[in-house]
Write a protein that holds these residues in place. Structure first.
Motif, PDB file in Angstrom:
ATOM      1  N   ILE A   1      78.493 -40.983 -41.582  1.00 23.56           N
ATOM      2  CA  ILE A   1      78.964 -41.395 -40.261  1.00 23.56           C
ATOM      3  C   ILE A   1      78.531 -42.840 -40.049  1.00 23.56           C
ATOM      4  O   ILE A   1      77.347 -43.162 -40.178  1.00 23.56           O
ATOM      5  N   ILE A   2      79.482 -43.684 -39.778  1.00 23.24           N
ATOM      6  CA  ILE A   2      79.184 -45.083 -39.471  1.00 23.24           C
ATOM      7  C   ILE A   2      79.505 -45.306 -38.006  1.00 23.24           C
ATOM      8  O   ILE A   2      80.669 -45.240 -37.596  1.00 23.24           O
ATOM      9  N   LEU A   3      78.472 -45.537 -37.215  1.00 20.89           N
ATOM     10  CA  LEU A   3      78.623 -45.724 -35.782  1.00 20.89           C
ATOM     11  C   LEU A   3      78.521 -47.218 -35.465  1.00 20.89           C
ATOM     12  O   LEU A   3      77.488 -47.845 -35.700  1.00 20.89           O
ATOM     13  N   VAL A   4      79.604 -47.781 -34.950  1.00 18.97           N
ATOM     14  CA  VAL A   4      79.628 -49.201 -34.585  1.00 18.97           C
ATOM     15  C   VAL A   4      79.528 -49.292 -33.069  1.00 18.97           C
ATOM     16  O   VAL A   4      80.431 -48.863 -32.342  1.00 18.97           O
ATOM     17  N   ILE A   5      78.424 -49.829 -32.586  1.00 17.17           N
ATOM     18  CA  ILE A   5      78.170 -49.923 -31.145  1.00 17.17           C
ATOM     19  C   ILE A   5      78.689 -51.262 -30.640  1.00 17.17           C
ATOM     20  O   ILE A   5      78.241 -52.326 -31.076  1.00 17.17           O
ATOM     21  N   ASP A   6      79.623 -51.193 -29.703  1.00 16.61           N
ATOM     22  CA  ASP A   6      80.291 -52.404 -29.222  1.00 16.61           C
ATOM     23  C   ASP A   6      80.020 -52.684 -27.741  1.00 16.61           C
ATOM     24  O   ASP A   6      80.654 -53.550 -27.156  1.00 16.61           O
TER      25      ASP A   6
ATOM     26  N   LEU B   1      83.791 -38.401 -47.630  1.00 19.28           N
ATOM     27  CA  LEU B   1      84.484 -38.785 -46.405  1.00 19.28           C
ATOM     28  C   LEU B   1      83.629 -39.724 -45.565  1.00 19.28           C
ATOM     29  O   LEU B   1      82.492 -39.401 -45.223  1.00 19.28           O
ATOM     30  N   SER B   2      84.186 -40.879 -45.256  1.00 16.04           N
ATOM     31  CA  SER B   2      83.532 -41.826 -44.340  1.00 16.04           C
ATOM     32  C   SER B   2      84.156 -41.655 -42.960  1.00 16.04           C
ATOM     33  O   SER B   2      85.373 -41.780 -42.803  1.00 16.04           O
ATOM     34  N   ILE B   3      83.317 -41.358 -41.985  1.00 17.36           N
ATOM     35  CA  ILE B   3      83.776 -41.173 -40.608  1.00 17.36           C
ATOM     36  C   ILE B   3      83.317 -42.370 -39.785  1.00 17.36           C
ATOM     37  O   ILE B   3      82.107 -42.601 -39.645  1.00 17.36           O
ATOM     38  N   ILE B   4      84.269 -43.117 -39.277  1.00 19.42           N
ATOM     39  CA  ILE B   4      83.961 -44.305 -38.486  1.00 19.42           C
ATOM     40  C   ILE B   4      84.090 -43.954 -37.008  1.00 19.42           C
ATOM     41  O   ILE B   4      85.125 -43.454 -36.567  1.00 19.42           O
ATOM     42  N   ILE B   5      83.037 -44.217 -36.245  1.00 17.84           N
ATOM     43  CA  ILE B   5      83.056 -43.992 -34.799  1.00 17.84           C
ATOM     44  C   ILE B   5      82.687 -45.301 -34.113  1.00 17.84           C
ATOM     45  O   ILE B   5      81.666 -45.912 -34.444  1.00 17.84           O
TER      46      ILE B   5
ATOM     47  N   THR C   1      88.300 -41.727 -42.080  1.00 20.33           N
ATOM     48  CA  THR C   1      88.963 -41.383 -40.827  1.00 20.33           C
ATOM     49  C   THR C   1      88.227 -42.051 -39.682  1.00 20.33           C
ATOM     50  O   THR C   1      87.065 -42.449 -39.818  1.00 20.33           O
ATOM     51  N   ILE C   2      88.917 -42.174 -38.553  1.00 18.90           N
ATOM     52  CA  ILE C   2      88.349 -42.798 -37.358  1.00 18.90           C
ATOM     53  C   ILE C   2      88.299 -41.747 -36.268  1.00 18.90           C
ATOM     54  O   ILE C   2      89.337 -41.176 -35.902  1.00 18.90           O
ATOM     55  N   ILE C   3      87.126 -41.458 -35.752  1.00 19.22           N
ATOM     56  CA  ILE C   3      87.002 -40.484 -34.662  1.00 19.22           C
ATOM     57  C   ILE C   3      86.484 -41.205 -33.425  1.00 19.22           C
ATOM     58  O   ILE C   3      85.460 -41.895 -33.472  1.00 19.22           O
ATOM     59  N   ASP C   4      87.208 -41.058 -32.326  1.00 12.93           N
ATOM     60  CA  ASP C   4      86.787 -41.692 -31.074  1.00 12.93           C
ATOM     61  C   ASP C   4      85.558 -41.001 -30.519  1.00 12.93           C
ATOM     62  O   ASP C   4      85.346 -39.802 -30.729  1.00 12.93           O
ATOM     63  N   GLN C   5      84.769 -41.744 -29.765  1.00 14.24           N
ATOM     64  CA  GLN C   5      83.481 -41.256 -29.262  1.00 14.24           C
ATOM     65  C   GLN C   5      83.602 -40.038 -28.337  1.00 14.24           C
ATOM     66  O   GLN C   5      82.651 -39.263 -28.203  1.00 14.24           O
ATOM     67  N   ASP C   6      84.758 -39.857 -27.710  1.00 14.48           N
ATOM     68  CA  ASP C   6      84.915 -38.742 -26.775  1.00 14.48           C
ATOM     69  C   ASP C   6      85.678 -37.564 -27.368  1.00 14.48           C
ATOM     70  O   ASP C   6      85.996 -36.602 -26.655  1.00 14.48           O
ATOM     71  N   ASP C   7      85.988 -37.615 -28.656  1.00 13.54           N
ATOM     72  CA  ASP C   7      86.636 -36.498 -29.335  1.00 13.54           C
ATOM     73  C   ASP C   7      85.607 -35.755 -30.188  1.00 13.54           C
ATOM     74  O   ASP C   7      84.508 -36.253 -30.429  1.00 13.54           O
ATOM     75  N   TYR C   8      85.985 -34.591 -30.666  1.00 10.55           N
ATOM     76  CA  TYR C   8      85.061 -33.865 -31.536  1.00 10.55           C
ATOM     77  C   TYR C   8      85.827 -32.906 -32.445  1.00 10.55           C
ATOM     78  O   TYR C   8      87.015 -32.654 -32.243  1.00 10.55           O
ATOM     79  N   VAL C   9      85.138 -32.419 -33.466  1.00 12.40           N
ATOM     80  CA  VAL C   9      85.770 -31.524 -34.439  1.00 12.40           C
ATOM     81  C   VAL C   9      85.304 -30.094 -34.188  1.00 12.40           C
ATOM     82  O   VAL C   9      84.259 -29.862 -33.567  1.00 12.40           O
TER      83      VAL C   9
ATOM     84  N   SER D   1      89.444 -52.627 -32.351  1.00 17.17           N
ATOM     85  CA  SER D   1      90.076 -52.888 -33.657  1.00 17.17           C
ATOM     86  C   SER D   1      89.110 -53.526 -34.638  1.00 17.17           C
ATOM     87  O   SER D   1      88.940 -53.061 -35.765  1.00 17.17           O
ATOM     88  N   GLU D   2      88.487 -54.613 -34.210  1.00 15.84           N
ATOM     89  CA  GLU D   2      87.544 -55.308 -35.099  1.00 15.84           C
ATOM     90  C   GLU D   2      86.324 -54.440 -35.395  1.00 15.84           C
ATOM     91  O   GLU D   2      85.775 -54.488 -36.498  1.00 15.84           O
ATOM     92  N   SER D   3      85.893 -53.647 -34.417  1.00 13.36           N
ATOM     93  CA  SER D   3      84.745 -52.754 -34.638  1.00 13.36           C
ATOM     94  C   SER D   3      85.070 -51.707 -35.700  1.00 13.36           C
ATOM     95  O   SER D   3      84.245 -51.395 -36.560  1.00 13.36           O
ATOM     96  N   ARG D   4      86.285 -51.186 -35.626  1.00  9.32           N
ATOM     97  CA  ARG D   4      86.701 -50.211 -36.643  1.00  9.32           C
ATOM     98  C   ARG D   4      86.777 -50.861 -38.021  1.00  9.32           C
ATOM     99  O   ARG D   4      86.393 -50.249 -39.024  1.00  9.32           O
TER     100      ARG D   4
END
Length: 315
Positions: A39-44, A4-8, A95-103, A79-82
């Motif tokens: 976890i792939i964290l894209v800082i924008d 699983l690749s998690i994009i944040i 999957t795409i998880i927003d920075q302010d959400d959690y599991v 969009s482009e960051s994702r």
């Protein structure tokens, strides 16, 4: 590779990002099968990119988590960051998880038991947490529909992209989010799903266990009602120009235009019901009467009832 690749994507979110990352790592450590993940964290956000990346690297220096950080050279939007995150991902599920959400703790245990390679998408259940009131409301009561018609009419609300896991065997990672962050701000997810589903409804599996938290707070972009509706109209403009649209899809899109005008009058302009009925008779009847015979609308009705009851409980 199976995993699983998690994009944040990160934008000035230091208040929430560590809780988000910790929840993912903790859940993975508690799972039995140990599904490989990254976890792939894209800082924008250019303003704090170096500072936050340094803090994150320091925080997880001794962790075995596969955490990759990418810093955008300039602010390019969600969009482009994702899409950048998806390009860099290596596993078949994403999957795409927003920075302010959690599991929740059972997240990995449940998805490991359900990701079987047979479906294009896996729709998961969870809670909406109202930060200011410290209360949680379950999102779905019945199995939600992930179909073009239901998503287009916003009968099924996918509140955040983290509620769906896709299999790249069926769903391409390439330009999954259309490159229009500013124009469709707040509706990027909706645009991506419709862009996928207008070609034909994909097969999906519903994971009913509550394993995800969507955090509702004052900074949620969804609170900007007029901008969200106008962004929705921009998405419909985009869809209506697609050459592969069939006649039925075009009719559905045209009807959705009218629904957005109805929502603008109802939710933003706060027009009275008599006025709404006069201006939008079919949309009025669908919204207030006929649509509630569908499972999707029943999910929303039960959610709203729970929200009212919970509010009384906390008051």
């Amino acid at each position: 590779m199976t995993g699983l690749s998690i994009i944040i994507t990160y934008y000035k979110g230091e208040k929430h990002i560590f809780k988000c990352l910790n929840s993912i790592i903790d859940s993975a450590e508690n799972a039995k099968k140990k599904l490989p993940f990254e976890i792939i964290l894209v800082i924008d956000s250019i303003e704090d990119s170096l500072e936050i990346s340094s803090k994150i690297k320091k925080e997880y220096a001794n962790s075995k988590v596969d955490l990759n950080i990418h810093i955008n050279e300039k602010n390019i939007g969600v969009s482009e960051s994702r899409n950048i995150g998806l390009q860099k991902s290596k596993f078949n599920y994403f999957t795409i998880i927003d920075q302010d959400d959690y599991v929740l703790q059972n997240y990995f245990t449940e998805i490991e038991a359900n990701l079987d390679g047979l479906y294009s998408a896996y729709v998961i259940n969870g809670y909406i947490k109202y930060e200011s009131e410290n209360r949680e409301i379950p999102i779905y009561f019945f199995k939600p529909k992930f179909t073009f018609k239901s998503i287009l009419n916003k009968n099924t609300l996918i509140y955040t992209p983290g509620l769906i896991i896709f299999d790249s065997k069926f769903v391409s990672k390439s330009n999954f989010f259309i490159e229009t962050s500013k124009q469709y701000k707040g509706c990027d997810d909706w645009a991506a799903y419709l862009n996928l589903l207008y070609k034909g409804n994909c097969n999906y599996k519903y994971i009913k266990s509550k394993i995800f938290i969507y955090l509702m707070h004052s900074d949620n972009y969804s609170n900007k009602i007029d901008e969200m509706i106008n962004s929705s109209i921009s998405v419909l403009d985009y869809l209506s120009k697609l050459e592969a649209l069939n006649f039925k899809s075009k009719r559905k899109i045209n009807y959705s235009y009218l629904m957005q005008q109805f929502y603008l009058a109802k939710d933003f302009k706060k027009e009275k019901k008599v006025s709404l009925l006069k201006k939008f008779p079919k949309q009025f009847m669908d919204h207030y009467f006929f649509s509630f015979f569908s499972i999707d609308r029943q999910n929303r009705l039960i959610f709203n009832m729970r929200k009212i009851l919970k509010k009384k409980e906390y008051n």
